[in-house]
Motif scaffolding. Structure first.
Motif, PDB file in Angstrom:
ATOM      1  N   GLU A   1       0.836  -1.203   0.000  1.00  0.00           N
ATOM      2  CA  GLU A   1       0.000   0.000   0.000  1.00  0.00           C
ATOM      3  C   GLU A   1       0.867   1.248   0.000  1.00  0.00           C
ATOM      4  N   GLU A   2       1.950   1.207   0.826  1.00  0.00           N
ATOM      5  CA  GLU A   2       2.819   2.375   0.917  1.00  0.00           C
ATOM      6  C   GLU A   2       3.558   2.624  -0.394  1.00  0.00           C
ATOM      7  N   ASN A   3       3.944   1.530  -1.076  1.00  0.00           N
ATOM      8  CA  ASN A   3       4.642   1.694  -2.347  1.00  0.00           C
ATOM      9  C   ASN A   3       3.737   2.255  -3.425  1.00  0.00           C
ATOM     10  N   ARG A   4       2.440   1.885  -3.350  1.00  0.00           N
ATOM     11  CA  ARG A   4       1.490   2.384  -4.342  1.00  0.00           C
ATOM     12  C   ARG A   4       1.121   3.839  -4.087  1.00  0.00           C
ATOM     13  N   ALA A   5       1.185   4.231  -2.805  1.00  0.00           N
ATOM     14  CA  ALA A   5       0.780   5.593  -2.460  1.00  0.00           C
ATOM     15  C   ALA A   5       1.782   6.597  -3.014  1.00  0.00           C
ATOM     16  N   GLU A   6       1.242   7.708  -3.498  1.00  0.00           N
ATOM     17  CA  GLU A   6       2.111   8.751  -4.040  1.00  0.00           C
ATOM     18  C   GLU A   6       2.834   9.441  -2.887  1.00  0.00           C
ATOM     19  N   LYS A   7       4.135   9.456  -2.956  1.00  0.00           N
ATOM     20  CA  LYS A   7       4.928  10.011  -1.874  1.00  0.00           C
ATOM     21  C   LYS A   7       5.295  11.455  -2.203  1.00  0.00           C
ATOM     22  N   LYS A   8       4.716  12.386  -1.459  1.00  0.00           N
ATOM     23  CA  LYS A   8       4.919  13.792  -1.758  1.00  0.00           C
ATOM     24  C   LYS A   8       6.083  14.397  -0.977  1.00  0.00           C
ATOM     25  N   THR A   9       6.397  13.823   0.177  1.00  0.00           N
ATOM     26  CA  THR A   9       7.475  14.372   0.989  1.00  0.00           C
ATOM     27  C   THR A   9       8.479  13.288   1.353  1.00  0.00           C
ATOM     28  N   LYS A  10       9.705  13.742   1.622  1.00  0.00           N
ATOM     29  CA  LYS A  10      10.755  12.840   2.092  1.00  0.00           C
ATOM     30  C   LYS A  10      10.917  13.089   3.588  1.00  0.00           C
ATOM     31  N   ASN A  11      10.907  12.017   4.355  1.00  0.00           N
ATOM     32  CA  ASN A  11      10.870  12.157   5.811  1.00  0.00           C
ATOM     33  C   ASN A  11      12.021  11.432   6.502  1.00  0.00           C
ATOM     34  N   ILE A  12      12.715  12.159   7.374  1.00  0.00           N
ATOM     35  CA  ILE A  12      13.736  11.571   8.228  1.00  0.00           C
ATOM     36  C   ILE A  12      13.356  11.868   9.674  1.00  0.00           C
ATOM     37  N   ALA A  13      13.436  10.860  10.530  1.00  0.00           N
ATOM     38  CA  ALA A  13      13.173  11.053  11.955  1.00  0.00           C
ATOM     39  C   ALA A  13      14.497  11.145  12.711  1.00  0.00           C
ATOM     40  N   ILE A  14      14.559  12.067  13.652  1.00  0.00           N
ATOM     41  CA  ILE A  14      15.702  12.170  14.559  1.00  0.00           C
ATOM     42  C   ILE A  14      15.183  11.879  15.958  1.00  0.00           C
ATOM     43  N   VAL A  15      15.727  10.819  16.564  1.00  0.00           N
ATOM     44  CA  VAL A  15      15.284  10.397  17.897  1.00  0.00           C
ATOM     45  C   VAL A  15      16.478  10.491  18.841  1.00  0.00           C
ATOM     46  N   THR A  16      16.379  11.349  19.853  1.00  0.00           N
ATOM     47  CA  THR A  16      17.446  11.467  20.844  1.00  0.00           C
ATOM     48  C   THR A  16      16.873  11.224  22.238  1.00  0.00           C
ATOM     49  N   THR A  17      17.754  10.992  23.202  1.00  0.00           N
ATOM     50  CA  THR A  17      17.270  10.769  24.563  1.00  0.00           C
ATOM     51  C   THR A  17      16.616  12.041  25.105  1.00  0.00           C
ATOM     52  N   PHE A  18      17.173  13.184  24.729  1.00  0.00           N
ATOM     53  CA  PHE A  18      16.587  14.469  25.102  1.00  0.00           C
ATOM     54  C   PHE A  18      16.687  15.397  23.891  1.00  0.00           C
ATOM     55  N   ILE A  19      15.830  16.426  23.844  1.00  0.00           N
ATOM     56  CA  ILE A  19      15.825  17.329  22.687  1.00  0.00           C
ATOM     57  C   ILE A  19      16.335  18.724  23.061  1.00  0.00           C
ATOM     58  N   SER A  20      15.774  19.308  24.102  1.00  0.00           N
ATOM     59  CA  SER A  20      16.053  20.723  24.390  1.00  0.00           C
ATOM     60  C   SER A  20      17.179  20.929  25.387  1.00  0.00           C
ATOM     61  N   ASP A  21      17.720  19.827  25.944  1.00  0.00           N
ATOM     62  CA  ASP A  21      18.722  19.959  26.997  1.00  0.00           C
ATOM     63  C   ASP A  21      20.145  19.809  26.465  1.00  0.00           C
ATOM     64  N   TYR A  22      21.049  20.492  27.145  1.00  0.00           N
ATOM     65  CA  TYR A  22      22.474  20.212  27.054  1.00  0.00           C
ATOM     66  C   TYR A  22      23.025  20.304  25.635  1.00  0.00           C
ATOM     67  N   ILE A  23      23.737  19.270  25.113  1.00  0.00           N
ATOM     68  CA  ILE A  23      24.355  19.356  23.789  1.00  0.00           C
ATOM     69  C   ILE A  23      23.399  18.955  22.664  1.00  0.00           C
ATOM     70  N   PHE A  24      22.208  18.467  23.012  1.00  0.00           N
ATOM     71  CA  PHE A  24      21.320  17.916  21.984  1.00  0.00           C
ATOM     72  C   PHE A  24      20.830  18.948  20.966  1.00  0.00           C
ATOM     73  N   PRO A  25      20.515  20.187  21.358  1.00  0.00           N
ATOM     74  CA  PRO A  25      20.123  21.170  20.337  1.00  0.00           C
ATOM     75  C   PRO A  25      21.196  21.376  19.263  1.00  0.00           C
ATOM     76  N   SER A  26      22.477  21.340  19.657  1.00  0.00           N
ATOM     77  CA  SER A  26      23.560  21.523  18.687  1.00  0.00           C
ATOM     78  C   SER A  26      23.634  20.351  17.716  1.00  0.00           C
ATOM     79  N   ILE A  27      23.471  19.125  18.234  1.00  0.00           N
ATOM     80  CA  ILE A  27      23.486  17.943  17.373  1.00  0.00           C
ATOM     81  C   ILE A  27      22.326  17.996  16.386  1.00  0.00           C
ATOM     82  N   ILE A  28      21.151  18.339  16.905  1.00  0.00           N
ATOM     83  CA  ILE A  28      19.942  18.378  16.064  1.00  0.00           C
ATOM     84  C   ILE A  28      20.050  19.469  15.012  1.00  0.00           C
ATOM     85  N   ARG A  29      20.571  20.647  15.389  1.00  0.00           N
ATOM     86  CA  ARG A  29      20.732  21.742  14.411  1.00  0.00           C
ATOM     87  C   ARG A  29      21.640  21.318  13.271  1.00  0.00           C
TER      88      ARG A  29
END
Length: 367
Positions: free
Chosen positions: A73-101
């Motif tokens: 079903e997913e292959n047949r569906a028209e894919k309009k966007t390209k998506n990457i997920a970034i999963v970290t233990t924390f997002i807004s704390d410490y060094i994580f904002p720099s890694i994510i940026r």
């Protein structure tokens, strides 16, 4: 409160997402599900009915209920966007904002939509995030392992990512049993450099504080021990203090207070990271101890916190922004290979190990 049918529904869905139930496989019978969950046939039928309507299952008259092949079903569906997920233990704390940026900037330039997730270093949260990502049409994942020093209960979800040909890379740590492509620091060497710097300044009574639920902390502690052995300095067992993520604001502070009250005041502290260093500096101020005249202290990561207080920290440099950008480039290459836009023979995406570097400031002194 979770309803009985939603509990049954989520359990079946989780088994599909972690690969326990594969496409075209017959799931447990209504009678078996009734016994497993202690619910009525009506409850089981509502749960299965919703999963059929949502495209997770299909029924065959007289044969049972089977897992639908959602990949088609997913292959047949028209894919309009390209998506990457970034999963970290924390997002807004410490060094994580720099890694994510660092990662987000490159991915945006390449036309990818970026989704951010935080596990809060909790396996249950990691499981829910992986289930969510496996339910979506995601192209690739950059992920920081949760409590990487422990056996991971969510390992089947990663096997399912591999089975579905969804590329993922790990940052800062990795699950050893998966042997994934990853970007990490040589944390054992980092812990060694932290400690040997103090030893060469004449310190022998050095207390080390290490987080023990992430492999980074375990490796840094190993480096601390190795530095003592290499320099033939006996280790006092009470000088090694370990703590979990949940204890990070409490246990190290309490243990340092106990040490200072015992009369056996250490001359130096080695810290798991710069964040911990600031907690311990508060204790030293309270006890009217001056850094570095009374006690030297070394951090790790060269975060913005290293220069945020009046004490400028000697610390170990972490690549942060560079690591994030490199991770983004690597996942894009893996996505291109998956989509056939790049030949595997032309692209080498391999694990990167960053070597630690000591950044000297004013928090340490020679005895």
């Amino acid at each position: 409160m979770e309803t009985k049918y939603s509990m049954v529904k989520q359990n079946i869905k989780s088994k599909i997402l972690d690969g326990t139930f594969n496409s075209q496989q017959r799931i447990s019978s209504e009678n078996d599900l009734m016994k497993e969950f202690g619910v009525s046939r009506h409850t089981v039928r509502i749960a299965i009915g919703e999963l059929v309507n949502e495209g997770w299952l299909y029924r065959e008259q007289g044969a049972g209920t089977f897992v639908a092949d959602r990949s088609k079903e997913e292959n047949r569906a028209e894919k309009k966007t390209k998506n990457i997920a970034i999963v970290t233990t924390f997002i807004s704390d410490y060094i994580f904002p720099s890694i994510i940026r660092g990662a987000e900037s490159y991915l945006s330039e390449e036309g990818y939509q970026v989704s951010l997730y935080s596990t809060n270093n909790n396996h249950e949260s990691e499981m829910r995030i992986l289930e969510n990502l496996l339910s979506q049409n995601i192209d690739g994942i950059i992920i920081e392992p949760t409590k990487s020093a422990f056996s991971n209960p969510n390992i089947n979800y990663y096997f399912n990512l591999e089975r579905l040909n969804i590329p993922y890379i790990m940052i800062n740590a990795f699950y050893d049993e998966l042997e994934p492509i990853c970007l990490i620091m040589n944390d054992e060497k980092g812990g060694f450099i932290q400690t040997e710097h103090l030893i060469k300044l004449g310190h022998k009574n050095i207390v080390g504080f290490f987080k023990n639920d992430d492999i980074q902390g375990v490796k840094r502690m190993k480096g601390y021990i190795k530095a003592h052995r290499t320099n033939q300095i006996p280790i006092n067992p009470t000088n090694i203090i370990t703590y979990s993520s949940e204890e990070k604001k409490i246990k190290p502070v309490e243990e340092l207070k106990k040490l200072l009250a015992s009369g056996e005041q250490p001359t130096a502290l080695v810290c798991y990271n710069d964040e911990l260093t600031l907690f311990l500096l508060d204790v030293l101020r309270e006890k009217k101890l001056h850094v570095p005249n009374d006690i030297s202290i070394v951090g790790y990561d060269d975060s913005f916190l290293a220069q945020a207080s009046e004490v400028k920290l000697t610390t170990i440099k972490h690549p942060k922004n560079e690591l994030g950008e490199t991770a983004a480039k690597m996942i894009v290459e893996l996505v291109k290979v998956k989509e056939g836009n790049s030949r595997k023979s032309d692209v080498k995406v391999e694990t990167v190990v960053y070597e630690p570097e000591l950044v000297l400031r004013s928090s340490t002194r020679k005895l």
